[in-house]
Write a protein that holds these residues in place. Structure first.
Motif, PDB file in Angstrom:
ATOM      1  N   ALA A 127      13.226  -7.066  -0.394  1.00 18.28           N
ATOM      2  CA  ALA A 127      13.473  -7.344  -1.898  1.00 18.28           C
ATOM      3  C   ALA A 127      12.889  -8.689  -2.254  1.00 18.28           C
ATOM      4  CB  ALA A 127      14.988  -7.301  -1.780  1.00 18.28           C
ATOM      5  N   LYS A 128      12.944  -9.726  -1.400  1.00 25.05           N
ATOM      6  CA  LYS A 128      12.554 -11.193  -1.824  1.00 25.05           C
ATOM      7  C   LYS A 128      10.807 -10.854  -1.773  1.00 25.05           C
ATOM      8  CE  LYS A 128      14.723 -13.606   1.481  1.00 25.05           C
ATOM      9  NZ  LYS A 128      15.177 -14.759   2.523  1.00 25.05           N
ATOM     10  N   GLU A 129      10.273 -10.094  -0.995  1.00 23.10           N
ATOM     11  CA  GLU A 129       8.759  -9.874  -1.126  1.00 23.10           C
ATOM     12  C   GLU A 129       8.222  -9.381  -2.445  1.00 23.10           C
ATOM     13  OE1 GLU A 129       4.951  -9.742   0.312  1.00 23.10           O
ATOM     14  OE2 GLU A 129       6.669 -11.101   0.749  1.00 23.10           O
ATOM     15  N   ALA A 185       0.893  -1.154  -0.078  1.00 30.56           N
ATOM     16  CA  ALA A 185      -0.010   0.138  -0.066  1.00 30.56           C
ATOM     17  C   ALA A 185       0.889   1.380  -0.001  1.00 30.56           C
ATOM     18  CB  ALA A 185      -1.035   0.130   1.402  1.00 30.56           C
ATOM     19  N   GLU A 186       1.896   1.422   0.950  1.00 27.68           N
ATOM     20  CA  GLU A 186       2.441   2.577   1.233  1.00 27.68           C
ATOM     21  C   GLU A 186       3.584   3.016   0.111  1.00 27.68           C
ATOM     22  OE1 GLU A 186       3.668   3.678   4.861  1.00 27.68           O
ATOM     23  OE2 GLU A 186       2.267   2.136   6.062  1.00 27.68           O
ATOM     24  N   ILE A 187       4.070   1.838  -0.413  1.00 27.03           N
ATOM     25  CA  ILE A 187       5.521   2.232  -1.620  1.00 27.03           C
ATOM     26  C   ILE A 187       4.853   1.610  -2.826  1.00 27.03           C
ATOM     27  CG2 ILE A 187       6.830   2.692   0.257  1.00 27.03           C
ATOM     28  CD1 ILE A 187       8.210  -0.108  -0.643  1.00 27.03           C
ATOM     29  N   ALA A 188       3.781   0.949  -2.934  1.00 24.14           N
ATOM     30  CA  ALA A 188       3.398   0.328  -4.277  1.00 24.14           C
ATOM     31  C   ALA A 188       3.564   1.414  -5.320  1.00 24.14           C
ATOM     32  CB  ALA A 188       2.054  -0.162  -4.105  1.00 24.14           C
ATOM     33  N   GLY A 189       3.064   2.757  -5.290  1.00 24.61           N
ATOM     34  CA  GLY A 189       3.078   3.342  -6.587  1.00 24.61           C
ATOM     35  C   GLY A 189       4.661   3.694  -6.899  1.00 24.61           C
ATOM     36  N   GLN A 190       5.471   3.857  -5.737  1.00 27.04           N
ATOM     37  CA  GLN A 190       6.876   4.319  -5.986  1.00 27.04           C
ATOM     38  C   GLN A 190       7.467   3.197  -6.503  1.00 27.04           C
ATOM     39  OE1 GLN A 190       8.652   6.419  -2.575  1.00 27.04           O
ATOM     40  NE2 GLN A 190      10.348   5.077  -2.577  1.00 27.04           N
ATOM     41  N   LEU A 191       7.368   1.935  -6.024  1.00 29.44           N
ATOM     42  CA  LEU A 191       7.889   0.766  -6.896  1.00 29.44           C
ATOM     43  C   LEU A 191       7.577   0.606  -8.210  1.00 29.44           C
ATOM     44  CD1 LEU A 191       7.398  -1.895  -4.067  1.00 29.44           C
ATOM     45  CD2 LEU A 191       9.605  -0.804  -4.543  1.00 29.44           C
ATOM     46  N   ARG A 192       6.196   0.897  -8.564  1.00 34.87           N
ATOM     47  CA  ARG A 192       5.860   0.973 -10.021  1.00 34.87           C
ATOM     48  C   ARG A 192       6.668   2.132 -10.633  1.00 34.87           C
ATOM     49  NH1 ARG A 192       0.689  -0.256  -7.711  1.00 34.87           N
ATOM     50  NH2 ARG A 192       0.304   1.961  -7.791  1.00 34.87           N
ATOM     51  N   ALA A 193       6.579   3.412 -10.325  1.00 37.21           N
ATOM     52  CA  ALA A 193       7.069   4.416 -11.047  1.00 37.21           C
ATOM     53  C   ALA A 193       8.798   4.426 -11.139  1.00 37.21           C
ATOM     54  CB  ALA A 193       6.817   5.965 -10.281  1.00 37.21           C
ATOM     55  N   GLY A 220      13.163   2.212  -6.413  1.00 34.27           N
ATOM     56  CA  GLY A 220      12.044   2.208  -5.686  1.00 34.27           C
ATOM     57  C   GLY A 220      11.886   1.889  -4.185  1.00 34.27           C
ATOM     58  N   LEU A 221      12.687   0.709  -4.029  1.00 30.99           N
ATOM     59  CA  LEU A 221      12.701   0.052  -2.605  1.00 30.99           C
ATOM     60  C   LEU A 221      13.979   0.583  -1.936  1.00 30.99           C
ATOM     61  CD1 LEU A 221      12.160  -2.229  -0.652  1.00 30.99           C
ATOM     62  CD2 LEU A 221      13.856  -3.709  -1.648  1.00 30.99           C
ATOM     63  N   ILE A 222      14.944   1.103  -2.613  1.00 28.89           N
ATOM     64  CA  ILE A 222      16.045   1.701  -1.978  1.00 28.89           C
ATOM     65  C   ILE A 222      15.861   2.986  -1.325  1.00 28.89           C
ATOM     66  CG2 ILE A 222      18.467   2.888  -2.382  1.00 28.89           C
ATOM     67  CD1 ILE A 222      19.296   0.788  -4.387  1.00 28.89           C
ATOM     68  N   ASP A 223      14.814   3.833  -2.315  1.00 29.21           N
ATOM     69  CA  ASP A 223      14.679   5.372  -2.043  1.00 29.21           C
ATOM     70  C   ASP A 223      13.584   5.207  -0.862  1.00 29.21           C
ATOM     71  OD1 ASP A 223      16.094   6.220  -3.971  1.00 29.21           O
ATOM     72  OD2 ASP A 223      14.559   6.951  -5.079  1.00 29.21           O
TER      73      ASP A 223
END
Length: 228
Positions: free
Chosen positions: A118-120, A59-67, A73-76
């Motif tokens: 990362a594995k998730e 929910a919280e970072i899903a959009g960031q991971l896509r963008a 996205g995960l690092i940021d």
């Protein structure tokens, strides 16, 4: 003194073991000399995601991971100071869910939490031990030697080999870049990371005077990676 000798002997065997991996020997352990641990000791907990962590990803970072893509996205999301705001904390070694809940951890704890995320999201992970001199510290009558690990996202395990820091893209390290630039790293397996976690918890338990817990943590470390 007898229990101390057994525990220290076990730890020394871990440090001295070499390939090929020796067959498991029950003669190595002295379980009957120690009471049951007062806390849960299980490798299953090391990378396990809590419900809060799963919500953070979905929910919280899903959009960031896509963008931005899963790696950037995960690092940021984890290490941008305006987002999760993680802090370095050497007080104890935490598993993934504990590190996320505390928003703090030592280098091993932060590596474990990052790898769990990362594995998730399906990112391959590679672990490395940075080839630097151990850092020594003292607490009372005990001396501690600390090594340093980091991880690379998007690249899987490539066997036991030494690589240069500059040739490892998307490497996340919790030391300042100037402290590790030019250093070499040895690729290690996830079983070694788990053994390192168990070993750290053994040392921390020993320092707190919890000898029985220390034995069971050290025992589990040996079970996970006899070569560590």
């Amino acid at each position: 003194m007898k229990n101390w000798g057994v525990l220290l002997f076990s730890v020394m065997l871990v440090a001295c073991a070499t390939a090929p991996v020796p067959q498991r020997s029950e003669a190595l352990f002295r379980d009957h000399l120690f009471a049951a641990p007062s806390e849960r000791i299980s490798a299953d907990d090391v990378f396990a995601l809590s419900d809060d962590m799963k919500h953070y990803v979905s929910a919280e970072i899903a959009g960031q991971l896509r963008a931005k893509g899963p790696q950037r996205g995960l690092i940021d999301a984890l290490y941008d100071k305006t987002q999760l705001k993680l802090e370095y904390d050497a007080e104890m070694t935490r598993n993934a869910s504990q590190t996320f809940a505390a928003r703090a951890g030592n280098c091993l704890s932060l590596v474990i939490m990052t790898a769990a995320f990362a594995k998730e999201i399906g990112l391959p992970v590679r672990y490395q031990k940075v080839l630097v001199d151990d850092a020594w510290s003292r607490s009372g009558d005990m001396y501690f030697a600390s090594s340093h690990v980091n991880l690379t996202l998007g690249i899987g395990h490539i066997g036991d080999r030494v690589i240069d820091y500059e040739t490892a893209p998307m490497t996340i390290d919790f030391l300042p870049p100037e402290d590790i630039r030019g250093r070499r790293m040895r690729v290690i397996g996830e079983e070694t990371i788990v053994a390192m976690y168990m070993n750290n918890r053994a040392v921390e338990s020993l320092a707190q005077g919890h000898l029985n817990n220390a034995y069971w943590w050290a025992r589990e470390a040996i079970e996970r990676d006899p070569r560590f």
